[in-house]
Write an enzyme that holds these catalytic residues in place. Structure first.
Site, PDB file in Angstrom:
ATOM      1  N   TRP A 121      21.542  35.231  48.545  1.00  0.00           N
ATOM      2  CA  TRP A 121      22.586  35.979  49.260  1.00  0.00           C
ATOM      3  C   TRP A 121      21.920  37.043  50.132  1.00  0.00           C
ATOM      4  CZ3 TRP A 121      25.347  40.676  46.926  1.00  0.00           C
ATOM      5  CH2 TRP A 121      26.399  41.083  47.744  1.00  0.00           C
ATOM      6  N   ASP A 162      22.512  37.513  38.370  1.00  0.00           N
ATOM      7  CA  ASP A 162      23.643  37.992  39.165  1.00  0.00           C
ATOM      8  C   ASP A 162      24.738  36.950  39.025  1.00  0.00           C
ATOM      9  OD1 ASP A 162      25.389  39.138  40.909  1.00  0.00           O
ATOM     10  OD2 ASP A 162      24.163  38.894  42.705  1.00  0.00           O
ATOM     11  N   LYS A 196      35.674  38.214  42.756  1.00  0.00           N
ATOM     12  CA  LYS A 196      36.169  36.857  43.050  1.00  0.00           C
ATOM     13  C   LYS A 196      37.060  36.341  41.928  1.00  0.00           C
ATOM     14  CE  LYS A 196      32.706  37.540  45.845  1.00  0.00           C
ATOM     15  NZ  LYS A 196      32.364  37.431  47.230  1.00  0.00           N
TER      16      LYS A 196
HETATM   17  C1  LMR Z   1      29.705  36.619  50.648  1.00  0.00           C
HETATM   18  O1  LMR Z   1      28.609  36.200  50.304  1.00  0.00           O
HETATM   19  O2  LMR Z   1      30.269  36.244  51.697  1.00  0.00           O
HETATM   20  C2  LMR Z   1      30.453  37.599  49.769  1.00  0.00           C
HETATM   21  O3  LMR Z   1      29.704  37.848  48.624  1.00  0.00           O
HETATM   22  C3  LMR Z   1      30.906  38.817  50.466  1.00  0.00           C
HETATM   23  C4  LMR Z   1      29.799  39.758  50.862  1.00  0.00           C
HETATM   24  O4  LMR Z   1      29.941  40.955  50.607  1.00  0.00           O
HETATM   25  O5  LMR Z   1      28.801  39.349  51.454  1.00  0.00           O
END
Ligand code: LMR
Length: 396
Positions: free
Chosen positions: A130, A211, A246
């Protein structure tokens, strides 16, 4: 004082959300930010959340501080949700759960806590991970390295390379793992692979940090916690960052937790005191509202049943959409095999198309996804799926 500051580009995920908002095309499709959407494209408040909110407002008597650890009833309920009611880490008093401002707050507090006791460690993150993991971990001053994770060509996990890279990471390492519904690729470790990683953590001595931001949106509440629970069974020390954004749909309420599992109660108390001094120095105390709602739900038999049903409906909807998308792309005769999307979990998958194709989809068809071609499957519905499939077919 600030005249030398450069203008930064927008955040890749939030910038896309803003661009989508400004697009006047009524047929636009948002597959960008990871927010659950229903068939109408809305992100409604869950019925269990609405009810819990009413219950909570009726019984709320004060707005005084909750304290740096947050709501203890929330913390206890989240510990049970993550690890299971009868887990040994709970019975043996080896777990401390601390409420945080969202999952981001949890990841950042974990990083600050690690930095306090081990400023020289390297945190290993999956490639890809992420996008926000980088600033959340890196801005604490910890060094970050990547381990291979996703094979973009074969659409599967590069497990052997992951293992051999982590073997070279040594004992003085932190390894960040996605508990379920990997963001961005949707490809999760299977049970055997979790077993291998947990054995490596024990023999090699690295610290796993999990996570888990999508519990219940992959295969189910307990199923999605398999890896997290296995690690808790196996390793002496573990940190888990969890989010209620979520699975409770509480995005803007910023509700999450950081969970410390230590070797014994004495070490836990010391670690907890250090963590609370870290949080006190950063934001002092977490916001109360979202945690109060979660606490009301999880401590009420009827509400928790309702919540679990709603969550499993969301999960089923995403998995149905995955199947439907693959079927429609196949029927269209699109010149690529998308069947991997069916096997992946949670909100995200990469379509596996180039940034040029992604830009064409945005500029010519008002279909928004990250440059990496990560889509939020929950942004698809029966009204936009044919348009999406036709548009995709055209950019091939
Ligand atoms: C995402 O990956 O789109 C979500 O977790 C929202 C974010 O804050 O990035």
């Amino acid at each position: 004082m600030f005249e030398n500051l450069d203008l930064l580009p927008p955040d890749p995920i939030l910038g896309l959300l803003a661009a989508y908002g400004e697009d006047p095309n009524p047929g636009k499709v948002d597959l960008g930010i990871g927010v659950y959407k229903d068939e109408k494209g809305d992100t409604p408040i869950m019925a269990a959340v609405k009810k819990a909110q009413e219950m909570y407002l009726a019984k709320e008597t004060t707005k005084t501080y909750v304290g740096p650890a947050g709501d203890e009833r929330f913390n206890a309920a989240i510990g049970e949700l993550l690890f299971g009611k009868d887990h040994a880490v709970i019975k043996d008093a080896r777990l401390a759960t601390i409420q945080t401002p969202g999952g981001c707050g949890a990841v950042r507090m974990a990083a600050e806590f690690i930095k306090r006791s081990n400023p020289e460690v390297t945190v290993w993150v999956s490639n890809p991970t992420w996008a926000n993991h980088m600033p959340l971990l890196g801005d604490s001053g910890l060094r970050i390295e990547e381990y291979p994770y996703y094979d973009y060509q074969a659409h599967c996990i590069r497990f052997e390379e992951m293992v051999s890279t982590l073997k070279g990471a040594g004992s003085d390492a932190v390894v960040l793992l996605h508990g379920c519904c990997h963001n961005p690729c949707g490809a999760d470790l299977n049970r055997d692979q979790w077993q291998v990683i947990s054995e490596m953590a024990v023999t090699q001595g690295f610290l796993p940090v999990v996570d888990i931001a999508y519990q219940g949106l992959g295969d189910g509440i307990a199923e999605d916690a398999f890896g997290t629970r296995l690690l808790a069974d196996t390793v002496p020390e573990l940190i888990v960052a969890s989010s209620c954004s979520k699975n409770f749909g509480l995005y803007r309420e910023r509700t999450g937790s950081v969970n410390l599992i230590m070797r014994n109660t004495k070490q836990l108390r010391a670690s907890q005191s250090q963590m609370l001094s870290v949080t006190r120095g950063v934001y002092s105390m977490p916001p109360a509202h979202g945690a109060s709602i979660v606490e009301c739900i999880l401590n009420d038999t009827e509400l928790s049943k309702l919540w679990a049903i709603e969550l499993s409906q969301m999960c089923d909807r995403i998995n149905d959409l995955r199947r439907l998308l693959v079927r429609k792309l196949r029927a269209k005769g699109t010149n690529a095999d998308f069947s991997f999307i069916e096997a992946e979990k949670g909100m995200f998958s990469f379509l596996g198309i180039s940034p040029e194709q992604v830009h064409r989809l945005k500029n010519e068809f008002s279909i928004y996804m990250l440059d990496s071609s990560r889509i939020n499957v929950a942004g698809i519905n029966h009204s936009n799926i044919d348009y999406l499939v036709d548009s995709l077919h055209q950019v091939f």
